[in-house]
Design an enzyme around this catalytic site. Sequence first.
Site, PDB file in Angstrom:
ATOM      1  N   GLU A   1      20.601  50.411 101.981  1.00 36.26           N
ATOM      2  CA  GLU A   1      19.221  50.227 102.467  1.00 36.26           C
ATOM      3  C   GLU A   1      18.742  51.490 103.183  1.00 36.26           C
ATOM      4  O   GLU A   1      17.610  51.936 102.997  1.00 36.26           O
ATOM      5  CB  GLU A   1      19.150  49.011 103.403  1.00 36.26           C
ATOM      6  CG  GLU A   1      19.450  47.701 102.680  1.00 36.26           C
ATOM      7  CD  GLU A   1      19.216  46.494 103.558  1.00 36.26           C
ATOM      8  OE1 GLU A   1      18.103  45.948 103.520  1.00 36.26           O
ATOM      9  OE2 GLU A   1      20.144  46.079 104.293  1.00 36.26           O
TER      10      GLU A   1
ATOM     11  N   GLU B   1      26.366  41.807 100.478  1.00 39.06           N
ATOM     12  CA  GLU B   1      25.765  40.724 101.263  1.00 39.06           C
ATOM     13  C   GLU B   1      26.045  39.364 100.620  1.00 39.06           C
ATOM     14  O   GLU B   1      26.276  38.374 101.315  1.00 39.06           O
ATOM     15  CB  GLU B   1      24.245  40.929 101.392  1.00 39.06           C
ATOM     16  CG  GLU B   1      23.844  42.003 102.383  1.00 39.06           C
ATOM     17  CD  GLU B   1      23.818  43.401 101.799  1.00 39.06           C
ATOM     18  OE1 GLU B   1      24.403  43.625 100.718  1.00 39.06           O
ATOM     19  OE2 GLU B   1      23.227  44.283 102.441  1.00 39.06           O
TER      20      GLU B   1
HETATM   21  C1  1HE Z   1      33.427  47.994 109.841  1.00 37.62           C
HETATM   22  C2  1HE Z   1      32.541  47.903 108.736  1.00 37.62           C
HETATM   23  C3  1HE Z   1      31.356  47.160 108.895  1.00 37.62           C
HETATM   24  C4  1HE Z   1      34.235  49.106 108.156  1.00 37.62           C
HETATM   25  N1  1HE Z   1      31.157  46.564 110.094  1.00 37.62           N
HETATM   26  N2  1HE Z   1      33.166  47.401 110.998  1.00 37.62           N
HETATM   27  N3  1HE Z   1      29.275  45.894 104.820  1.00 37.62           N
HETATM   28  C5  1HE Z   1      30.367  45.553 104.137  1.00 37.62           C
HETATM   29  O1  1HE Z   1      30.591  44.423 103.799  1.00 37.62           O
HETATM   30  C6  1HE Z   1      31.345  46.665 103.875  1.00 37.62           C
HETATM   31  C7  1HE Z   1      32.577  46.461 104.741  1.00 37.62           C
HETATM   32  N4  1HE Z   1      33.456  47.611 104.712  1.00 37.62           N
HETATM   33  C8  1HE Z   1      34.255  47.897 103.654  1.00 37.62           C
HETATM   34  O2  1HE Z   1      34.228  47.277 102.608  1.00 37.62           O
HETATM   35  C9  1HE Z   1      35.234  49.018 103.848  1.00 37.62           C
HETATM   36  O3  1HE Z   1      35.388  49.248 105.265  1.00 37.62           O
HETATM   37  C10 1HE Z   1      34.784  50.369 103.187  1.00 37.62           C
HETATM   38  C11 1HE Z   1      34.880  50.226 101.665  1.00 37.62           C
HETATM   39  C12 1HE Z   1      33.388  50.768 103.602  1.00 37.62           C
HETATM   40  C13 1HE Z   1      35.738  51.484 103.678  1.00 37.62           C
HETATM   41  O4  1HE Z   1      37.099  51.109 103.440  1.00 37.62           O
HETATM   42  P1  1HE Z   1      38.252  51.863 104.231  1.00 37.62           P
HETATM   43  O5  1HE Z   1      39.561  51.353 103.675  1.00 37.62           O
HETATM   44  O6  1HE Z   1      38.028  53.347 104.196  1.00 37.62           O
HETATM   45  O7  1HE Z   1      38.092  51.458 105.772  1.00 37.62           O
HETATM   46  P2  1HE Z   1      38.508  50.091 106.520  1.00 37.62           P
HETATM   47  O8  1HE Z   1      39.990  50.161 106.861  1.00 37.62           O
HETATM   48  O9  1HE Z   1      38.068  48.908 105.795  1.00 37.62           O
HETATM   49  O10 1HE Z   1      37.651  50.169 107.847  1.00 37.62           O
HETATM   50  C14 1HE Z   1      37.932  51.120 108.886  1.00 37.62           C
HETATM   51  C15 1HE Z   1      37.393  50.558 110.174  1.00 37.62           C
HETATM   52  O11 1HE Z   1      35.967  50.422 110.078  1.00 37.62           O
HETATM   53  C16 1HE Z   1      37.906  49.143 110.429  1.00 37.62           C
HETATM   54  O12 1HE Z   1      37.974  48.981 111.840  1.00 37.62           O
HETATM   55  P3  1HE Z   1      39.382  49.132 112.634  1.00 37.62           P
HETATM   56  O13 1HE Z   1      38.999  48.896 114.063  1.00 37.62           O
HETATM   57  O14 1HE Z   1      40.278  48.088 112.042  1.00 37.62           O
HETATM   58  O15 1HE Z   1      39.865  50.537 112.364  1.00 37.62           O
HETATM   59  C17 1HE Z   1      36.810  48.262 109.886  1.00 37.62           C
HETATM   60  O16 1HE Z   1      36.789  46.989 110.496  1.00 37.62           O
HETATM   61  C18 1HE Z   1      35.595  49.059 110.280  1.00 37.62           C
HETATM   62  N5  1HE Z   1      34.458  48.747 109.440  1.00 37.62           N
HETATM   63  N6  1HE Z   1      33.076  48.604 107.705  1.00 37.62           N
HETATM   64  C19 1HE Z   1      32.031  46.691 111.089  1.00 37.62           C
HETATM   65  N7  1HE Z   1      30.459  47.030 107.934  1.00 37.62           N
HETATM   66  C20 1HE Z   1      20.339  44.749 107.645  1.00 37.62           C
HETATM   67  S1  1HE Z   1      21.349  43.683 106.882  1.00 37.62           S
HETATM   68  C21 1HE Z   1      22.556  44.616 106.082  1.00 37.62           C
HETATM   69  C22 1HE Z   1      23.633  43.727 105.630  1.00 37.62           C
HETATM   70  C23 1HE Z   1      24.871  44.453 105.278  1.00 37.62           C
HETATM   71  O17 1HE Z   1      24.977  45.660 105.405  1.00 37.62           O
HETATM   72  S2  1HE Z   1      26.136  43.486 104.715  1.00 37.62           S
HETATM   73  C24 1HE Z   1      27.347  44.596 104.178  1.00 37.62           C
HETATM   74  C25 1HE Z   1      28.279  44.970 105.300  1.00 37.62           C
END
Ligand code: 1HE
Length: 263
Positions: free
Chosen positions: A116, A136
């Site tokens: 977005e 989402e």
């Molecule tokens: C996060 C987030 C997040 C990572 N919110 N903390 N977005 C998603 O559903 C995508 C969610 N994220 C992922 O699928 C993956 O993190 C990635 C593909 C982006 C990257 O993977 P990777 O293996 O490099 O990283 P990771 O190990 O998954 O994440 C590293 C850290 O970032 C980890 O935290 P830690 O404290 O355990 O190290 C994750 O929890 C954190 N992290 N993504 C919070 N999104 C206006 S409405 C919009 C609606 C949306 O955007 S919905 C889609 C949300």
Amino acid sequence: MSGKHQDISLEIGGKDGNIAIVRLTRGAKRNALSDGLIAAIRDTFQNLPDTVRAAVLDGEGEHFCAGLDLSELKERDAGQGMHHSRSWHTALDGVQYGPVPVIAALHGAVVGGGLELASAAHIRVADATTFFALPEGQRGIFVGGGGSVRIPKLIGVSRMTDMMLTGRVYNAEDGERIGLAQYLVPRGQAFDKAMELAERIAQNAPLTNYALMHALPRIAEQPADHGYMTEALISAIAQAAPDAKARVRAFLEGKAGTKVQRD
Ligand code: 1HE
């Protein structure tokens, strides 16, 4: 800016010192967009220095942006959810309808709210590691950052519906093919390409850039006869500017570098 935010940086660069480089610096959380970071994006774009002529938006680390900070989602009620979405609209409108064109330099995840945000930029450059998704649907939520308005304009309603219904992920090449990005470059080169484009854009007449950013998307929403009228008004304003006159004169006088040339 209303104070610096730890998860975003603003640097002024480029050959003539007129390019704003706005970087999400929350790499440890994959540049997930917290409420604070959304407010900082709003403030940054609202307060760009007057000397800036174009902006490059990128993200620190392996991923451009993982979208909404999901850790903040769980506590919101419906009313708060609506205000939250509206706060994204304000911030991302500030990117799209701010003072200068914005080029997003994409790599890694450009997902959910990250897509977005990228969609609010005027040009998207994707490197080969980029992937696009709208998870989402899988998270049981909906887009809330203007994605339902902007993304179908890039790829059409049916492709966006497919992405959200099935969780389909587009790689960089396919993303560029369907219109999620306008440029595709090798791994690690998105920022350099974005800067190159920003340098070119910065050389245009500021009023033309402004007209493009502000009039084109609005004309696209207007009935044709309104669009023609808006076009006539904007073109009259642009061509009356001294800058336009000087540029046309330079071409007519055969000044070097004013001819259209193949890249
Ligand atoms: C996060 C987030 C997040 C990572 N919110 N903390 N977005 C998603 O559903 C995508 C969610 N994220 C992922 O699928 C993956 O993190 C990635 C593909 C982006 C990257 O993977 P990777 O293996 O490099 O990283 P990771 O190990 O998954 O994440 C590293 C850290 O970032 C980890 O935290 P830690 O404290 O355990 O190290 C994750 O929890 C954190 N992290 N993504 C919070 N999104 C206006 S409405 C919009 C609606 C949306 O955007 S919905 C889609 C949300």
